[in-house]
Motif scaffolding. Structure first.
Motif, PDB file in Angstrom:
ATOM      1  N   ALA A 147     -19.854  -9.156  17.463  1.00  0.00           N
ATOM      2  CA  ALA A 147     -18.465  -8.681  17.490  1.00  0.00           C
ATOM      3  C   ALA A 147     -18.212  -7.632  16.416  1.00  0.00           C
ATOM      4  O   ALA A 147     -17.565  -6.606  16.654  1.00  0.00           O
ATOM      5  CB  ALA A 147     -17.510  -9.863  17.319  1.00  0.00           C
ATOM      6  N   THR A 148     -18.743  -7.883  15.215  1.00  0.00           N
ATOM      7  CA  THR A 148     -18.542  -6.940  14.105  1.00  0.00           C
ATOM      8  C   THR A 148     -19.272  -5.630  14.366  1.00  0.00           C
ATOM      9  O   THR A 148     -18.698  -4.538  14.192  1.00  0.00           O
ATOM     10  CB  THR A 148     -19.030  -7.562  12.791  1.00  0.00           C
ATOM     11  OG1 THR A 148     -18.341  -8.793  12.561  1.00  0.00           O
ATOM     12  CG2 THR A 148     -18.783  -6.624  11.610  1.00  0.00           C
ATOM     13  N   SER A 174     -20.256  -4.354  17.221  1.00  0.00           N
ATOM     14  CA  SER A 174     -19.645  -3.654  18.346  1.00  0.00           C
ATOM     15  C   SER A 174     -18.370  -2.948  17.909  1.00  0.00           C
ATOM     16  O   SER A 174     -18.122  -1.800  18.270  1.00  0.00           O
ATOM     17  CB  SER A 174     -19.346  -4.653  19.469  1.00  0.00           C
ATOM     18  OG  SER A 174     -18.690  -4.011  20.547  1.00  0.00           O
ATOM     19  N   SER A 175     -17.561  -3.641  17.089  1.00  0.00           N
ATOM     20  CA  SER A 175     -16.317  -3.043  16.599  1.00  0.00           C
ATOM     21  C   SER A 175     -16.584  -1.806  15.738  1.00  0.00           C
ATOM     22  O   SER A 175     -15.828  -0.842  15.762  1.00  0.00           O
ATOM     23  CB  SER A 175     -15.536  -4.086  15.787  1.00  0.00           C
ATOM     24  OG  SER A 175     -14.390  -3.520  15.201  1.00  0.00           O
ATOM     25  N   LEU A 176     -17.705  -1.844  14.998  1.00  0.00           N
ATOM     26  CA  LEU A 176     -18.064  -0.723  14.131  1.00  0.00           C
ATOM     27  C   LEU A 176     -18.757   0.401  14.896  1.00  0.00           C
ATOM     28  O   LEU A 176     -19.001   1.476  14.351  1.00  0.00           O
ATOM     29  CB  LEU A 176     -18.994  -1.204  13.009  1.00  0.00           C
ATOM     30  CG  LEU A 176     -18.345  -2.047  11.904  1.00  0.00           C
ATOM     31  CD1 LEU A 176     -19.423  -2.734  11.072  1.00  0.00           C
ATOM     32  CD2 LEU A 176     -17.456  -1.181  11.019  1.00  0.00           C
ATOM     33  N   ILE A 192     -11.663 -10.282  13.229  1.00  0.00           N
ATOM     34  CA  ILE A 192     -12.921 -10.670  13.876  1.00  0.00           C
ATOM     35  C   ILE A 192     -13.353 -12.050  13.389  1.00  0.00           C
ATOM     36  O   ILE A 192     -13.860 -12.862  14.156  1.00  0.00           O
ATOM     37  CB  ILE A 192     -14.015  -9.624  13.592  1.00  0.00           C
ATOM     38  CG1 ILE A 192     -13.639  -8.287  14.231  1.00  0.00           C
ATOM     39  CG2 ILE A 192     -15.374 -10.099  14.104  1.00  0.00           C
ATOM     40  CD1 ILE A 192     -14.535  -7.144  13.830  1.00  0.00           C
ATOM     41  N   TYR A 201     -13.768  -6.157   6.316  1.00  0.00           N
ATOM     42  CA  TYR A 201     -13.608  -5.539   7.635  1.00  0.00           C
ATOM     43  C   TYR A 201     -13.251  -6.587   8.681  1.00  0.00           C
ATOM     44  O   TYR A 201     -12.382  -6.371   9.526  1.00  0.00           O
ATOM     45  CB  TYR A 201     -14.893  -4.810   8.022  1.00  0.00           C
ATOM     46  CG  TYR A 201     -14.797  -4.098   9.351  1.00  0.00           C
ATOM     47  CD1 TYR A 201     -14.218  -2.824   9.440  1.00  0.00           C
ATOM     48  CD2 TYR A 201     -15.243  -4.698  10.525  1.00  0.00           C
ATOM     49  CE1 TYR A 201     -14.103  -2.173  10.655  1.00  0.00           C
ATOM     50  CE2 TYR A 201     -15.128  -4.062  11.743  1.00  0.00           C
ATOM     51  CZ  TYR A 201     -14.554  -2.793  11.802  1.00  0.00           C
ATOM     52  OH  TYR A 201     -14.422  -2.173  13.022  1.00  0.00           O
ATOM     53  N   GLN A 202     -13.931  -7.729   8.629  1.00  0.00           N
ATOM     54  CA  GLN A 202     -13.668  -8.786   9.608  1.00  0.00           C
ATOM     55  C   GLN A 202     -12.237  -9.299   9.505  1.00  0.00           C
ATOM     56  O   GLN A 202     -11.581  -9.550  10.517  1.00  0.00           O
ATOM     57  CB  GLN A 202     -14.660  -9.933   9.402  1.00  0.00           C
ATOM     58  CG  GLN A 202     -16.076  -9.595   9.819  1.00  0.00           C
ATOM     59  CD  GLN A 202     -17.068 -10.691   9.475  1.00  0.00           C
ATOM     60  OE1 GLN A 202     -16.906 -11.407   8.494  1.00  0.00           O
ATOM     61  NE2 GLN A 202     -18.114 -10.826  10.285  1.00  0.00           N
ATOM     62  N   HIS A 210      -9.727  -6.649  10.869  1.00  0.00           N
ATOM     63  CA  HIS A 210      -9.773  -6.474  12.322  1.00  0.00           C
ATOM     64  C   HIS A 210      -9.728  -7.803  13.080  1.00  0.00           C
ATOM     65  O   HIS A 210      -9.974  -7.844  14.282  1.00  0.00           O
ATOM     66  CB  HIS A 210     -11.017  -5.676  12.710  1.00  0.00           C
ATOM     67  CG  HIS A 210     -10.980  -4.255  12.235  1.00  0.00           C
ATOM     68  ND1 HIS A 210     -10.518  -3.215  13.014  1.00  0.00           N
ATOM     69  CD2 HIS A 210     -11.298  -3.703  11.027  1.00  0.00           C
ATOM     70  CE1 HIS A 210     -10.582  -2.090  12.331  1.00  0.00           C
ATOM     71  NE2 HIS A 210     -11.050  -2.355  11.117  1.00  0.00           N
ATOM     72  N   LYS A 241     -15.045   3.618   6.767  1.00  0.00           N
ATOM     73  CA  LYS A 241     -13.804   2.977   7.210  1.00  0.00           C
ATOM     74  C   LYS A 241     -13.024   2.362   6.055  1.00  0.00           C
ATOM     75  O   LYS A 241     -12.056   1.631   6.249  1.00  0.00           O
ATOM     76  CB  LYS A 241     -14.128   1.912   8.266  1.00  0.00           C
ATOM     77  CG  LYS A 241     -14.732   2.501   9.538  1.00  0.00           C
ATOM     78  CD  LYS A 241     -15.040   1.452  10.585  1.00  0.00           C
ATOM     79  CE  LYS A 241     -15.660   2.081  11.838  1.00  0.00           C
ATOM     80  NZ  LYS A 241     -14.751   3.014  12.521  1.00  0.00           N
TER      81      LYS A 241
END
Length: 234
Positions: A89-90, A92-94, A75, A69-70, A73, A46
């Motif tokens: 949360a991280t 799940s998003s990934l 997060i 990434y957080q 997005h 990503k």
């Protein structure tokens, strides 16, 4: 027949309640294993991690990748409690599952003779998640810490209150001859107790250094060994 269906529904509900979920999964600084490799690979795909940083070790580069990434997005952020920790949360998003992340193993408390209580593990996990946070005189938040502010914040996140200054922590603690993981280690960088960090085991401690920000240092180095005052437990 209706009673049989009712009992089956109760059994199914109970199974769902005890089944592992992604909310139980966390991959953090110091972890090693397949779950870290998968996290690193996914972040790289990503554009948030270097493809050369896929080694199964959650170190500073992986920490920065997770933070990147957080932020991208929304997060978490530097003010968040789990900034740099790949929590539910991280993950799940990934698109990563709990089963893969649950196999990770932390080396932060795998030290002979060291305390491995859940309390110290939580403190170490929180402390490691702040690696790279800048030093700010009087700072007590992830926007910036001084040494005692870092300790106070880390302990507070795990339900423990501490005094605010190094001198007060020194006075409040109980002296121990040899530190265990999660104990406080004190140094005399100027007259009296003037610097504090959290012992990680293996002669290492994590602290907010004036020139480094939150980092891990070796107590055996010439500078820290000469400045060492002792260890205390709160």
């Amino acid at each position: 027949m209706k009673m049989k269906k009712f009992m089956m529904s109760i059994a199914l509900a109970g199974a769902l309640l005890v089944a592992p979920t992604v909310s139980e999964a966390t991959v953090k600084m110091g972890d090693r294993g397949a779950s870290v490799t998968e996290l690193q690979q996914t972040l790289a795909s990503k554009g948030h991690n270097s493809s050369s940083n896929v080694d199964g070790v959650f170190g500073p580069m992986t920490l920065r990748a997770v933070q990147s990434y957080q932020l991208a997005h929304r997060i978490s952020s530097p003010a968040g409690n789990f900034y740099g920790v790949a929590g539910p949360a991280t993950l799940s998003s990934l698109g990563l599952s709990a089963s893969s992340s649950s196999s990770s193993s932390s080396n932060s408390t795998a030290v002979a003779g060291a305390s491995t209580s859940s309390s110290s593990s939580g403190i170490i996990s929180t402390a490691r998640s702040q690696i790279g946070t800048p030093y700010v005189w009087g700072g007590t938040t992830p926007r910036g810490f001084d040494c005692s502010g870092f300790v106070q914040y880390t302990f507070a996140q795990n339900g423990k209150s501490t005094p605010r200054t190094v001198a007060q922590m020194w006075s409040a603690g109980t002296r121990v001859s040899s530190p265990s993981v999660g104990d406080l280690v004190f140094f005399e960088t100027r007259r009296g107790p003037s610097h504090v960090g959290i012992y990680l085991g293996g002669n290492q401690f994590i602290h907010a250094g004036a020139s480094t920000g939150v980092t891990i240092s070796n107590m055996g180095s010439s500078y820290w060994s000469n400045a060492y005052l002792g260890a205390k437990r709160l």
